[in-house]
Design a protein around this motif. Structure first.
Motif, PDB file in Angstrom:
ATOM      1  N   ILE A 114       9.618   4.664  27.328  1.00 47.21           N
ATOM      2  CA  ILE A 114       9.580   3.648  26.121  1.00 47.21           C
ATOM      3  C   ILE A 114       9.929   4.990  24.753  1.00 47.21           C
ATOM      4  O   ILE A 114      10.977   4.763  23.868  1.00 47.21           O
ATOM      5  N   LEU A 115       8.195   5.072  24.760  1.00 47.83           N
ATOM      6  CA  LEU A 115       8.505   6.280  23.133  1.00 47.83           C
ATOM      7  C   LEU A 115       9.328   7.671  23.385  1.00 47.83           C
ATOM      8  O   LEU A 115       9.459   8.420  21.829  1.00 47.83           O
ATOM      9  N   GLY A 116       9.835   8.016  24.368  1.00 42.87           N
ATOM     10  CA  GLY A 116      10.146   9.488  24.403  1.00 42.87           C
ATOM     11  C   GLY A 116      11.715   8.969  24.466  1.00 42.87           C
ATOM     12  O   GLY A 116      12.771  10.319  24.976  1.00 42.87           O
ATOM     13  N   LEU A 117      12.042   7.951  24.238  1.00 42.85           N
ATOM     14  CA  LEU A 117      13.789   7.590  23.810  1.00 42.85           C
ATOM     15  C   LEU A 117      14.085   8.104  22.537  1.00 42.85           C
ATOM     16  O   LEU A 117      13.734   8.468  21.846  1.00 42.85           O
ATOM     17  N   ARG A 118      15.577   8.472  22.881  1.00 41.29           N
ATOM     18  CA  ARG A 118      15.868   8.286  21.179  1.00 41.29           C
ATOM     19  C   ARG A 118      16.307   7.060  20.918  1.00 41.29           C
ATOM     20  O   ARG A 118      16.841   6.070  21.550  1.00 41.29           O
ATOM     21  N   ARG A 119      16.930   7.348  19.499  1.00 40.26           N
ATOM     22  CA  ARG A 119      17.249   5.354  18.435  1.00 40.26           C
ATOM     23  C   ARG A 119      18.496   5.854  19.635  1.00 40.26           C
ATOM     24  O   ARG A 119      19.785   5.878  19.904  1.00 40.26           O
ATOM     25  N   ARG A 120      18.155   4.290  19.872  1.00 40.84           N
ATOM     26  CA  ARG A 120      19.766   3.681  21.055  1.00 40.84           C
ATOM     27  C   ARG A 120      19.994   3.397  22.153  1.00 40.84           C
ATOM     28  O   ARG A 120      20.812   3.156  22.584  1.00 40.84           O
ATOM     29  N   GLY A 121      18.117   4.450  22.513  1.00 39.38           N
ATOM     30  CA  GLY A 121      18.378   4.581  24.318  1.00 39.38           C
ATOM     31  C   GLY A 121      18.214   3.387  24.908  1.00 39.38           C
ATOM     32  O   GLY A 121      18.068   1.872  24.462  1.00 39.38           O
ATOM     33  N   ARG A 122      18.160   4.285  26.390  1.00 41.09           N
ATOM     34  CA  ARG A 122      17.780   2.624  27.441  1.00 41.09           C
ATOM     35  C   ARG A 122      16.617   2.659  28.335  1.00 41.09           C
ATOM     36  O   ARG A 122      16.486   4.161  29.128  1.00 41.09           O
ATOM     37  N   HIS A 123      15.405   1.876  28.204  1.00 40.75           N
ATOM     38  CA  HIS A 123      14.525   1.749  29.106  1.00 40.75           C
ATOM     39  C   HIS A 123      14.809   1.012  30.738  1.00 40.75           C
ATOM     40  O   HIS A 123      15.539  -0.208  30.394  1.00 40.75           O
ATOM     41  N   VAL A 124      14.777   2.044  31.409  1.00 40.64           N
ATOM     42  CA  VAL A 124      15.079   0.977  32.988  1.00 40.64           C
ATOM     43  C   VAL A 124      12.996   0.637  33.065  1.00 40.64           C
ATOM     44  O   VAL A 124      13.214   1.575  33.718  1.00 40.64           O
ATOM     45  N   MET A 164       7.326  -2.633  21.248  1.00 36.26           N
ATOM     46  CA  MET A 164       8.024  -3.891  20.562  1.00 36.26           C
ATOM     47  C   MET A 164       8.945  -3.452  19.563  1.00 36.26           C
ATOM     48  O   MET A 164       9.980  -3.128  19.187  1.00 36.26           O
ATOM     49  N   SER A 165       7.934  -3.019  18.160  1.00 36.32           N
ATOM     50  CA  SER A 165       7.514  -2.600  16.888  1.00 36.32           C
ATOM     51  C   SER A 165       8.967  -1.630  17.336  1.00 36.32           C
ATOM     52  O   SER A 165       9.690  -0.939  16.692  1.00 36.32           O
ATOM     53  N   ARG A 166       8.757  -0.183  18.331  1.00 46.66           N
ATOM     54  CA  ARG A 166       9.511   0.977  18.440  1.00 46.66           C
ATOM     55  C   ARG A 166      11.484   0.091  18.969  1.00 46.66           C
ATOM     56  O   ARG A 166      12.250   0.505  18.899  1.00 46.66           O
ATOM     57  N   VAL A 167      10.865  -0.928  20.289  1.00 41.20           N
ATOM     58  CA  VAL A 167      12.108  -1.260  20.672  1.00 41.20           C
ATOM     59  C   VAL A 167      12.718  -1.858  19.567  1.00 41.20           C
ATOM     60  O   VAL A 167      14.323  -1.916  19.522  1.00 41.20           O
ATOM     61  N   ILE A 168      12.255  -2.708  18.618  1.00 38.83           N
ATOM     62  CA  ILE A 168      13.074  -3.920  17.565  1.00 38.83           C
ATOM     63  C   ILE A 168      13.331  -2.371  16.419  1.00 38.83           C
ATOM     64  O   ILE A 168      15.368  -2.641  15.933  1.00 38.83           O
TER      65      ILE A 168
END
Length: 348
Positions: A251-261, A277-281
């Motif tokens: 999750i922390l390796g995603l760019r903004r508006r990324g999608r995690h499966v 979740m703070s990064r997710v939000i």
């Protein structure tokens, strides 16, 4: 028939003679010709799945030939080559009627809700909803390899994350699911980074087309390495392990508006797993679950396998007997494998 039996949570698996299962109404009995040994089987053995009732026979990735047909089955006959999703729908509910049997509320799963495929024979329910015909061009090990890891990775990337050409995908964990994701992503034209603690697994990922790899371990800032390699973070990430740290790194390796499966199981052994979740939000990330693939969606995948565009057979690292699998199962969470372990019940 011979089958692997687990008597209780974390009990030593044993190969025993068991009565052959009868064909259930609306179902069939399949002679197992190939069945995969998966980390999910270890979770069942370890007592992490509330559906399992001991003693039980594990095994949920399978392919074989129909040996008996129960009353009410319309589409299938003895001798046909078949596989089945690891999630079997009831065939009656609105989800099954709409082709979404993977989320059926009354689903059954071989090796979890009833005896599974680590045996010479396995009973399967709602055959007209769940069975999938295997083309002659597709081998039994390749078909069995689709059952959980490959099909779940395929649906996770294609239907859930909607990965497209030239996007970056990061895969955390280069086991069966992770290597399947690499192969599928490359077929879609995506660029892939793979993270694992096993250099041999990373070698396998590179051989399948991973553009970059990260050797994880203590002291390694995995998200920073992913961000650097992808020029700002991946568009899509996959936790193919099922571990809180793996999920967090993905999750922390995603760019903004990324999608995690999330594909790897995250059992709440010590309470529910923590997610950043703070990064997710703050970055408006999408968190997506992928729970297998319904039988309705298999023909497209099998056509790609039959054509050679996808080669799940290349992921089969070794083939073992029931006796060998019984010895391997208790330690499979620590197994040093770079691919799929396949069981052939006919091996002595």
């Amino acid at each position: 028939m011979r089958a692997i039996v687990v008597d209780d949570v974390r009990a030593r698996p044993a190969v025993r003679e068991r009565p052959a299962p009868p064909a259930p109404e609306g179902g069939v009995v399949v002679r197992v010709l190939a069945t995969g040994l998966c980390r999910s089987d270890w979770h069942a053995w370890a007592g992490h799945d509330s559906d399992v009732r001991f003693p039980f026979v594990p095994g949920h990735e399978l392919a074989g030939e129909i040996a008996a047909v129960g009353a009410g089955v319309e589409r299938w006959r003895v001798g046909q080559r078949v596989t089945v999703p690891f999630v079997c729908g009831c065939g009656r509910c609105v989800w099954c009627s709409s082709g979404e049997a993977q989320v059926c509320p009354d689903q059954q799963q071989p090796g979890f809700t009833h005896d599974g495929s680590f045996a010479e024979l396995v009973a399967l329910h709602a055959a007209d909803t769940n069975l999938v015909a295997v083309p002659e061009e597709v081998s039994m090990p390749a078909a069995a390899a689709l059952g959980c890891r490959f099909a779940t990775a395929y649906r996770g990337l294609v239907a859930r994350a909607r990965l497209v050409d030239d996007e970056w995908l990061v895969v955390v964990g280069a086991g069966g699911v992770g290597l399947s994701a690499v192969m599928i992503a490359r077929a879609l034209g995506a660029r892939v980074v793979v993270v694992d603690r096993n250099e041999r697994a990373l070698e396998a990922a590179r051989a399948l087309g991973a553009e970059a790899t990260v050797l994880g371990g203590d002291g390694v800032d995995v998200p920073a390495a992913i961000t650097d390699l992808t020029g700002g973070g991946a568009h899509v990430s996959v936790d193919a392990v099922g571990h809180p740290q793996a999920a967090a790194d993905a999750i922390l390796g995603l760019r903004r508006r990324g999608r995690h499966v999330q594909i790897g199981l995250l059992p709440p052994v010590d309470g529910h797993p923590r997610v950043p979740m703070s990064r997710v939000i703050g970055w408006e990330l999408d968190l997506l679950g992928s729970h297998g693939m319904a039988a309705r969606d298999y023909p497209e995948l099998l056509a790609l396998v039959a054509s050679g565009a996808l080669r799940p057979d290349l992921l089969v690292e070794r083939t073992v007997s029931l006796d060998e699998a019984a010895d391997l199962l208790p330690g499979f969470d620590r197994a040093d494998v770079a691919g799929i372990t396949m069981i052939d019940p006919a091996l002595g």
